[in-house]
Design a protein around this motif. Structure first.
Motif, PDB file in Angstrom:
ATOM      1  N   ASP A  39       1.488   3.703  -9.514  1.00  0.00           N
ATOM      2  CA  ASP A  39       0.669   3.224  -8.317  1.00  0.00           C
ATOM      3  C   ASP A  39      -0.540   3.547  -7.643  1.00  0.00           C
ATOM      4  N   ASP A  57      -8.623   1.511  -6.198  1.00  0.00           N
ATOM      5  CA  ASP A  57      -8.991   0.581  -5.182  1.00  0.00           C
ATOM      6  C   ASP A  57      -9.833   0.728  -4.241  1.00  0.00           C
ATOM      7  N   GLY A  74      -4.071   2.602  -6.845  1.00  0.00           N
ATOM      8  CA  GLY A  74      -4.382   3.131  -5.415  1.00  0.00           C
ATOM      9  C   GLY A  74      -5.927   3.801  -5.728  1.00  0.00           C
ATOM     10  N   ARG A  96       0.932  -6.291  -9.100  1.00  0.00           N
ATOM     11  CA  ARG A  96       1.215  -6.652  -6.764  1.00  0.00           C
ATOM     12  C   ARG A  96       1.935  -6.633  -5.971  1.00  0.00           C
ATOM     13  N   GLU A 121      -9.485  -3.648   1.820  1.00  0.00           N
ATOM     14  CA  GLU A 121      -9.135  -2.367   2.811  1.00  0.00           C
ATOM     15  C   GLU A 121      -9.521  -2.142   3.518  1.00  0.00           C
TER      16      GLU A 121
END
Length: 435
Positions: free
Chosen positions: A66, A73, A70, A108, A368
């Motif tokens: 994760d 992303d 992250g 996700r 985001e």
């Protein structure tokens, strides 16, 4: 199963990141001041060299966690680091390949899946977007938008951002399939009208067609075109991007043009990458390479051709914002400035921190929203400090993002696409306050 170690490592065998490209990074740190997320947070793993380190770990068999997903992303994909890198590291290629792996392999949350389904089920489809124009117009005509702005802080961040960034709802001008060149024809060009652009920024495409025609170009607007695939390509949805790319190639190959012109920085960047995207497709690889070679940003082509139409004065002080996919991905910096400086009586000013992204970055500000908002506020402050009375950029998403930030700060500023300002100059003198 979500939460269990990925014993296969971070990447599968379908277009993994290149080991040789990752190893080109010498971790010198020249990229750090240009990276928006590193500037915001000062975290090594949210810098380009930190993300390359994560990619190297994945290539060595480390699982896709994760935390790794992250950090990938959180990258805007602005590519300012590519411009800054003295070693020529192709971070853009590494990022695209890694994002495709994350998109395929990382589970996700339900909320993330729903948001992405909404974004990618809507934005690449101009007909679906056009259906939103009437509700948006009613939303503003009834004054509900003022209430919406007040209530937005109580919405989830992504929905609040959608409300804040909602574009003007006026009907877009419908371009004819052919716009004749004025005077001697110098080139035949195809104009990409795209998805979001055609639904909400048709006035920009209309200005592009007028300017090109006045500069001696015959402009063809293929009716069967749609999304170029930029939004999908830049978020790792490789198969979807390839599907849009093939349809775009079909549309413009049939038109038989010398150049394909874009007036949206992200679109031009994606189309110039078609050769890589479709390299493994035997039917389209050669065609993709040829279309990429013919693709031009409108400012790029206008400078290549040279001016023939008369410029009239525009009495404005203009702050020019470098859209990342124009300046860093396409390496187009001087062309827009050259065109703006060619307008009589126009004063061009440069904001500080020009290399830092405004936070728009395609759909990054929806996926985001919190770092995007911080970057938008930072960019708005730098633009206001110039004393300009007009903001100009070569990408509609940037204009929406910065406009929202200026409005939040209580310092709204008129905005225009570069080609809209040039169009105004070609059509007649423009006094302060008209644009």
């Amino acid at each position: 199963m979500a939460g269990e170690p990925d014993v296969l490592g971070a990447f599968d065998e379908d277009h993994p990141p290149s080991r040789s490209l990752a190893d080109d990074c010498v971790h010198c740190g020249f990229c750090l001041p240009s990276c928006p997320t590193y500037v915001l947070w000062g975290e090594e793993m949210d810098s380009p060299r930190g993300r390359i380190h994560l990619i190297q770990q994945g290539l060595d068999g480390e699982p896709l966690t994760d935390a790794m997903a992250g950090h990938i992303d959180a990258c805007l994909g602005c590519l300012a680091c590519v411009t800054a890198c003295p070693s020529g590291v192709r971070y853009d290629e590494l990022l695209n390949a890694t994002r495709a792996q994350v998109e395929r392999r990382h589970p996700r949350s339900r909320g993330e899946r729903l948001l992405r389904a909404l974004v990618f089920g809507l934005f690449p489809y101009p007909r679906r977007l056009r259906l939103l124009r009437a509700p948006l117009a009613a939303y503003r005509a009834t004054g509900a938008d003022r209430l919406g702005h007040r209530l937005a802080r109580h919405l989830p961040p992504a929905l609040a951002t959608m409300e804040e960034l909602a574009p003007p709802a006026r009907r877009a001008p419908r371009l004819p399939p052919r716009v004749r060149a004025r005077g001697r024809r110098r080139a035949t060009v195809g104009l990409l009208t795209g998805c979001v652009q055609s639904a909400f920024f048709g006035s920009v495409s209309a200005a592009t067609a007028r300017v090109l025609a006045l500069e001696g170009c015959e402009v063809l607007v293929p009716r069967r075109q749609g999304c170029c695939g930029a939004l999908s390509a830049h978020t790792g949805r490789r198969a979807e991007a390839a599907r849009f790319a093939r349809a775009t190639i079909d549309a413009f190959d049939a038109a038989g043009v010398d150049y394909v012109v874009t007036d949206s920085a992200g679109c031009g960047s994606a189309m110039k990458e078609y050769a890589e995207l479709l390299a493994d497709d035997p039917r389209y690889a050669g065609r993709a390479e040829r279309l990429s070679a013919r693709t031009r940003d409108v400012t790029e082509l206008l400078v290549e051709l040279g001016p023939v139409a008369q410029r009239h004065p525009v009495r404005r002080t203009v702050a020019y914002h470098d859209a990342c996919h124009l300046a860093h991905a396409q390496k187009i910096r001087s062309a827009p400035r050259q065109l703006l400086r060619g307008i009589p009586e126009l004063t061009l000013v440069e904001p500080a921190e020009a290399e830092l992204c405004c936070g728009s970055a395609g759909v990054y500000n929806l996926l985001e929203p919190e770092p995007a908002r911080e970057l938008g506020d930072r960019k708005a402050a730098r633009i206001r400090a110039t004393g300009a009375d007009l903001l100009v950029a070569g990408n509609p998403g940037c204009l929406l993002q910065i406009t929202a930030a200026l409005r939040r700060a209580g310092t709204p500023l008129p905005t225009a696409h570069t080609v809209e300002l040039l169009d105004a100059s070609l059509r007649g003198p423009v006094d302060h306050g008209v644009i």
